[in-house]
Design an enzyme around this catalytic site. Structure first.
Site, PDB file in Angstrom:
ATOM      1  N   GLY A 103       0.850  -1.190   0.000  1.00 38.97           N
ATOM      2  CA  GLY A 103       0.000   0.000   0.000  1.00 38.97           C
ATOM      3  C   GLY A 103       0.879   1.230   0.000  1.00 38.97           C
ATOM      4  O   GLY A 103       2.112   1.132  -0.081  1.00 38.97           O
ATOM      5  N   ASP A 156     -12.541   6.399   3.170  1.00 40.70           N
ATOM      6  CA  ASP A 156     -11.593   6.065   2.102  1.00 40.70           C
ATOM      7  C   ASP A 156     -12.070   4.804   1.385  1.00 40.70           C
ATOM      8  O   ASP A 156     -11.291   3.886   1.136  1.00 40.70           O
ATOM      9  CB  ASP A 156     -10.192   5.877   2.700  1.00 40.70           C
TER      10      ASP A 156
HETATM   11  P1  AMP Z   1      -3.116  -1.856   2.158  1.00 38.47           P
HETATM   12  O1  AMP Z   1      -1.878  -1.328   2.732  1.00 38.47           O
HETATM   13  O2  AMP Z   1      -4.146  -2.192   3.163  1.00 38.47           O
HETATM   14  O3  AMP Z   1      -3.634  -0.964   1.038  1.00 38.47           O
HETATM   15  O4  AMP Z   1      -2.754  -3.255   1.459  1.00 38.47           O
HETATM   16  C1  AMP Z   1      -2.024  -3.368   0.268  1.00 38.47           C
HETATM   17  C2  AMP Z   1      -2.428  -4.646  -0.460  1.00 38.47           C
HETATM   18  O5  AMP Z   1      -2.079  -5.789   0.313  1.00 38.47           O
HETATM   19  C3  AMP Z   1      -3.936  -4.768  -0.702  1.00 38.47           C
HETATM   20  O6  AMP Z   1      -4.334  -4.095  -1.862  1.00 38.47           O
HETATM   21  C4  AMP Z   1      -4.116  -6.285  -0.776  1.00 38.47           C
HETATM   22  O7  AMP Z   1      -3.831  -6.756  -2.086  1.00 38.47           O
HETATM   23  C5  AMP Z   1      -3.068  -6.799   0.203  1.00 38.47           C
HETATM   24  N1  AMP Z   1      -3.677  -7.033   1.520  1.00 38.47           N
HETATM   25  C6  AMP Z   1      -3.902  -6.113   2.481  1.00 38.47           C
HETATM   26  N2  AMP Z   1      -4.486  -6.663   3.557  1.00 38.47           N
HETATM   27  C7  AMP Z   1      -4.664  -7.967   3.272  1.00 38.47           C
HETATM   28  C8  AMP Z   1      -5.252  -9.071   3.979  1.00 38.47           C
HETATM   29  N3  AMP Z   1      -5.757  -8.905   5.189  1.00 38.47           N
HETATM   30  N4  AMP Z   1      -5.273 -10.274   3.369  1.00 38.47           N
HETATM   31  C9  AMP Z   1      -4.747 -10.426   2.127  1.00 38.47           C
HETATM   32  N5  AMP Z   1      -4.194  -9.433   1.405  1.00 38.47           N
HETATM   33  C10 AMP Z   1      -4.149  -8.208   1.955  1.00 38.47           C
END
Ligand code: AMP
Length: 282
Positions: free
Chosen positions: A19, A133
């Site tokens: 992210g 968001d």
């Molecule tokens: P984030 O920082 O929450 O935007 O996460 C970045 C990416 O990591 C997301 O777009 C998902 O593809 C993956 N991701 C985040 N949280 C999870 C989770 N709990 N389980 C599986 N993949 C995740």
């Protein structure tokens, strides 16, 4: 596979997601190796800058318990390296952007996901939480193909008639009233839900602008429309275009969204299918 340790968790070295301020890994608690979790590392460079948001995210998420809301199990602080690790429910099918892969879904599947989204958001609404968001990449998909709403970095408690003046969110999903620097109302998330619903139905967002300024102008000038040749039920179209209303006061209310006929029908339709299956079984 190579692993490293975070508190009582064993983490697989291979990253499963990234992210703006985070890296996401898979892992498990050393005492519960069968229970796979997602481990989100908040990068140290941004900790001071984001401290307020992260703390808020942690406090909000820890209290939540709903089948369509991503569960936060634990938080591990790594003071030596200035990292925070969120231990989260693992979603095997990743986020909805990659799940959709720019392909449209049939109306019946959009209805299922919109029903789940509305149930999750109803739970948040009851707890006086707005997400702030909402976007496809913040909707994760479990191994049973159910959604989990994630990323409450910008969420905060609100009083029903308090205007939230903070500017946040992603431009593509941002309600026009925020884009134009007017006050943030609790109805702004409803616009983002409209963009999400449109993307599920069409495979792409209603506005394709390169800059923030272009997007503001396009929203001002053009009403969103479904592409020629795409036919949806009148109830589906009614909900979509009640969400994508520029003026927040004319936009559908939260209560009317939760109780919209197209969404409510999902329950009776799935009951009917279940009853038919029971009949076939007999
Ligand atoms: P984030 O920082 O929450 O935007 O996460 C970045 C990416 O990591 C997301 O777009 C998902 O593809 C993956 N991701 C985040 N949280 C999870 C989770 N709990 N389980 C599986 N993949 C995740």
């Amino acid at each position: 596979m190579k692993t490293f340790t975070i508190g009582n968790y064993l983490v697989f070295n291979k990253r499963i997601g990234k992210g703006a301020f985070s890296r996401v890994y898979k892992g498990f608690h050393i005492k519960h190796p069968d229970n796979i979790v997602a481990i989100k590392q908040i990068e140290h460079d941004n900790i001071t800058k984001l401290a307020k948001n992260i703390k808020r995210e942690i406090e909000v998420m820890k209290k939540l318990n709903h089948m369509y809301i991503l569960k936060l199990y634990d938080v591990v602080y790594d003071y030596d390296n200035n990292n925070i690790y969120l231990i989260l429910e693992y979603c095997a099918k990743g986020d909805m952007t990659s799940f959709l892969n720019s392909r449209p879904l049939k109306e019946k599947y959009v209805k299922k996901y919109m029903y789940q989204l509305s149930e999750g958001l109803k739970y948040l609404y009851k707890h006086k939480i707005i997400h702030r968001d909402l976007k496809l990449s913040n909707i994760l998909i479990s191994d049973t193909n159910d959604i989990k709403i994630s990323d409450f970095g910008f969420a905060r408690y609100f009083d029903s008639d308090t205007m939230v003046e903070t500017l946040c969110g992603t431009p593509l999903y941002m309600a026009p009233e925020i884009m134009k620097y007017k006050n943030y109302t609790i109805k702004a998330d409803l616009w983002s839900i409209g963009i999400i619903m449109y993307q599920m139905l069409v495979g792409k967002p209603p506005y394709n602008a390169k800059t923030f300024y272009q997007l503001v102008k396009m929203i001002d000038k053009y009403k969103p429309q479904l592409p020629n040749g795409l036919f949806v039920s009148p109830e589906c179209s009614d909900l979509l275009f009640s969400l994508l209303v520029k003026e927040p006061t004319n936009r559908i209310t939260w209560e009317n969204f939760f109780n919209h006929i197209w969404i409510k029908n999902y329950i009776s339709e799935s009951m009917m299918i279940e009853n038919n299956l029971i009949n076939i079984d007999f």
